[in-house]
Design an enzyme around this catalytic site. Sequence first.
Site, mmCIF file in Angstrom:
data_model
loop_
_atom_site.group_PDB
_atom_site.id
_atom_site.type_symbol
_atom_site.label_atom_id
_atom_site.label_comp_id
_atom_site.label_asym_id
_atom_site.label_seq_id
_atom_site.Cartn_x
_atom_site.Cartn_y
_atom_site.Cartn_z
ATOM 1 N N SER A 184 0.805 -1.225 0.000
ATOM 2 C CA SER A 184 0.000 0.000 0.000
ATOM 3 C C SER A 184 0.844 1.284 0.000
ATOM 4 C CB SER A 184 -0.969 -0.006 1.180
ATOM 5 O OG SER A 184 -1.859 -1.075 1.036
ATOM 6 N N LYS A 208 -10.328 -4.769 10.975
ATOM 7 C CA LYS A 208 -11.395 -4.391 10.040
ATOM 8 C C LYS A 208 -12.793 -4.319 10.667
ATOM 9 C CE LYS A 208 -9.572 -5.615 5.523
ATOM 10 N NZ LYS A 208 -9.838 -6.389 4.299
ATOM 11 N N ASN A 235 -12.250 -1.190 5.469
ATOM 12 C CA ASN A 235 -10.837 -1.228 5.066
ATOM 13 C C ASN A 235 -10.292 0.157 4.745
ATOM 14 O OD1 ASN A 235 -11.861 -0.700 2.505
ATOM 15 N ND2 ASN A 235 -10.330 -1.972 1.504
ATOM 16 N N ASP A 293 -12.999 -3.058 -0.748
ATOM 17 C CA ASP A 293 -12.752 -4.412 -1.257
ATOM 18 C C ASP A 293 -13.879 -4.845 -2.199
ATOM 19 O OD1 ASP A 293 -10.337 -4.930 -0.013
ATOM 20 O OD2 ASP A 293 -11.267 -5.733 1.801
ATOM 21 N N GLY A 305 -15.074 -20.687 0.331
ATOM 22 C CA GLY A 305 -14.591 -20.017 1.542
ATOM 23 C C GLY A 305 -15.619 -19.038 2.058
ATOM 24 N N GLY A 346 -14.739 -16.705 4.809
ATOM 25 C CA GLY A 346 -14.021 -15.840 5.748
ATOM 26 C C GLY A 346 -14.311 -14.373 5.480
ATOM 27 N N GLY A 347 -13.408 -13.508 5.950
ATOM 28 C CA GLY A 347 -13.604 -12.061 5.836
ATOM 29 C C GLY A 347 -13.729 -11.601 4.391
ATOM 30 N N ALA A 348 -12.854 -12.084 3.523
ATOM 31 C CA ALA A 348 -12.870 -11.631 2.138
ATOM 32 C C ALA A 348 -14.143 -12.087 1.427
ATOM 33 C CB ALA A 348 -11.635 -12.158 1.410
ATOM 34 N N LEU A 350 -8.821 -15.004 -5.528
ATOM 35 C CA LEU A 350 -8.435 -13.848 -4.710
ATOM 36 C C LEU A 350 -6.947 -13.878 -4.373
ATOM 37 C CD1 LEU A 350 -11.374 -13.104 -4.600
ATOM 38 C CD2 LEU A 350 -11.222 -12.861 -2.137
ATOM 39 N N TYR A 365 -3.182 -13.681 -4.933
ATOM 40 C CA TYR A 365 -2.425 -12.976 -5.974
ATOM 41 C C TYR A 365 -0.934 -13.328 -5.968
ATOM 42 C CZ TYR A 365 -1.807 -9.828 -2.011
ATOM 43 O OH TYR A 365 -1.557 -9.308 -0.766
HETATM 44 P P1 NAP Z 1 -9.980 -15.797 6.404
HETATM 45 O O1 NAP Z 1 -10.955 -14.834 6.969
HETATM 46 O O2 NAP Z 1 -8.925 -16.386 7.263
HETATM 47 O O3 NAP Z 1 -10.830 -16.994 5.715
HETATM 48 C C1 NAP Z 1 -10.176 -18.081 5.117
HETATM 49 C C2 NAP Z 1 -11.192 -18.991 4.446
HETATM 50 O O4 NAP Z 1 -10.463 -20.016 3.771
HETATM 51 C C3 NAP Z 1 -12.135 -19.688 5.423
HETATM 52 O O5 NAP Z 1 -13.367 -19.873 4.810
HETATM 53 C C4 NAP Z 1 -11.426 -21.025 5.657
HETATM 54 O O6 NAP Z 1 -12.305 -22.071 5.974
HETATM 55 C C5 NAP Z 1 -10.877 -21.282 4.269
HETATM 56 N N1 NAP Z 1 -9.708 -22.179 4.330
HETATM 57 C C6 NAP Z 1 -8.509 -21.925 4.890
HETATM 58 N N2 NAP Z 1 -7.697 -22.986 4.735
HETATM 59 C C7 NAP Z 1 -8.420 -23.931 4.072
HETATM 60 C C8 NAP Z 1 -8.126 -25.251 3.642
HETATM 61 N N3 NAP Z 1 -6.933 -25.808 3.832
HETATM 62 N N4 NAP Z 1 -9.108 -25.944 2.992
HETATM 63 C C9 NAP Z 1 -10.314 -25.389 2.785
HETATM 64 N N5 NAP Z 1 -10.649 -24.143 3.183
HETATM 65 C C10 NAP Z 1 -9.702 -23.417 3.818
HETATM 66 O O7 NAP Z 1 -9.193 -15.134 5.169
HETATM 67 P P2 NAP Z 1 -9.716 -13.996 4.184
HETATM 68 O O8 NAP Z 1 -9.350 -12.673 4.729
HETATM 69 O O9 NAP Z 1 -11.133 -14.270 3.843
HETATM 70 O O10 NAP Z 1 -8.771 -14.224 2.909
HETATM 71 C C11 NAP Z 1 -8.925 -15.359 2.065
HETATM 72 C C12 NAP Z 1 -7.904 -15.265 0.928
HETATM 73 O O11 NAP Z 1 -8.196 -14.132 0.100
HETATM 74 C C13 NAP Z 1 -6.465 -15.083 1.389
HETATM 75 O O12 NAP Z 1 -5.628 -15.860 0.566
HETATM 76 C C14 NAP Z 1 -6.186 -13.608 1.161
HETATM 77 O O13 NAP Z 1 -4.826 -13.343 0.901
HETATM 78 C C15 NAP Z 1 -7.028 -13.357 -0.083
HETATM 79 N N6 NAP Z 1 -7.435 -11.938 -0.232
HETATM 80 C C16 NAP Z 1 -7.089 -11.303 -1.375
HETATM 81 C C17 NAP Z 1 -7.482 -9.999 -1.569
HETATM 82 C C18 NAP Z 1 -7.111 -9.299 -2.852
HETATM 83 O O14 NAP Z 1 -7.140 -8.053 -2.888
HETATM 84 N N7 NAP Z 1 -6.785 -10.019 -3.900
HETATM 85 C C19 NAP Z 1 -8.224 -9.324 -0.573
HETATM 86 C C20 NAP Z 1 -8.567 -10.021 0.590
HETATM 87 C C21 NAP Z 1 -8.155 -11.347 0.765
HETATM 88 P P3 NAP Z 1 -12.640 -22.475 7.511
HETATM 89 O O15 NAP Z 1 -13.763 -21.582 7.929
HETATM 90 O O16 NAP Z 1 -13.027 -23.904 7.411
HETATM 91 O O17 NAP Z 1 -11.389 -22.261 8.304
#
Ligand code: NAP
Length: 279
Positions: A19, A68, A89, A104, A126, A128-130, A213, A215
């Site tokens: 950033s 966040k 964010n 986002d 998935g 999670g937060g994203a 997502l 990168y």
């Molecule tokens: P998060 O809140 O930690 O959520 C992670 C998600 O992935 C959860 O649903 C988790 O499932 C699942 N997961 C993790 N390990 C797994 C596995 N081995 N098998 C199956 N499911 C699995 O993370 P987040 O913030 O949402 O981010 C998710 C991804 O998006 C990350 O890689 C992050 O770098 C990327 N991202 C990219 C951008 C962008 O600008 N391109 C922006 C935001 C995030 P459970 O609930 O079962 O644990």
Amino acid sequence: MLPERLFGIIGYPLGHTLSPRIHNWGFERFGLPAVYLAWPVTPDKLPGFVAAARLLGIAGVSVTIPHKTAIMPMLDGLTELARKVGAVNTLFWKDNELWGDNTDVAGFTRPLRERETLPDSALVLGCGGAARAVVAGLLSLGLGRVSVTNRTPEKAEPLLRDFPVAFVPWEERNSVPAGLIVNSTPIGMTGAYEGLSPWPRYDFGPGRIAYDLVYSPRRTRFLADAEAAGAEVVSGLEMLLWQGVEQFRLWTGRDLPAKEARELLVASLYGSRGTNGER
Ligand code: NAP
């Protein structure tokens, strides 16, 4: 040119963040007397940071994990989108009030909005937060059917409560006939998950879109499999780029030239190998 306005990013641990690179480049590009710094802020120091932002008149802040959601009650106002996603964010000033927004969502949807047509269904891998920003974005695009799947079903409950989406068990994810498949898990990311995909390679095909997502690496296993099967692909680099462009516009009213900004991100993330799509 001495900086007159102060911007920055808060998170903990902050690690390596792109950033400052992108926003400081933007300030320079437009000749704006501003500077953008990186501030690692531990959760217990968050109220103190918000007080300091008000006291010093910090002009804008990027907010990342783990702040966040925790920062939301400390602000004067929230955009409808930030409220809906349940995460902020970006901090910005509106009529002398400190507001929170979520760029986002716009970052995620921008590459899809540029397309002439969109599929009428999507599956998000998935919850999670994203994924919350992804789902809000997909619904804002007016897709007819949005489904989500998650390894741990219980953890999908808040998302299912807050958004009109269907749940598919993780083991049955490839039985959903979705035109757009979004990877919102870290599977495929540099490190322990590199080279893995959350989606079976035989289940892509022409007419489908795969949006990762992740990168880093730029060309994940998920995207490589999709491309090999004739599907279209969108890299997480695009979301990263466009959420930053949106933040910059919110703070300065200027549009960062996306092509140049993308080149800067590619060079920073992948070095000279970026041009051929490899990490
Ligand atoms: P998060 O809140 O930690 O959520 C992670 C998600 O992935 C959860 O649903 C988790 O499932 C699942 N997961 C993790 N390990 C797994 C596995 N081995 N098998 C199956 N499911 C699995 O993370 P987040 O913030 O949402 O981010 C998710 C991804 O998006 C990350 O890689 C992050 O770098 C990327 N991202 C990219 C951008 C962008 O600008 N391109 C922006 C935001 C995030 P459970 O609930 O079962 O644990």
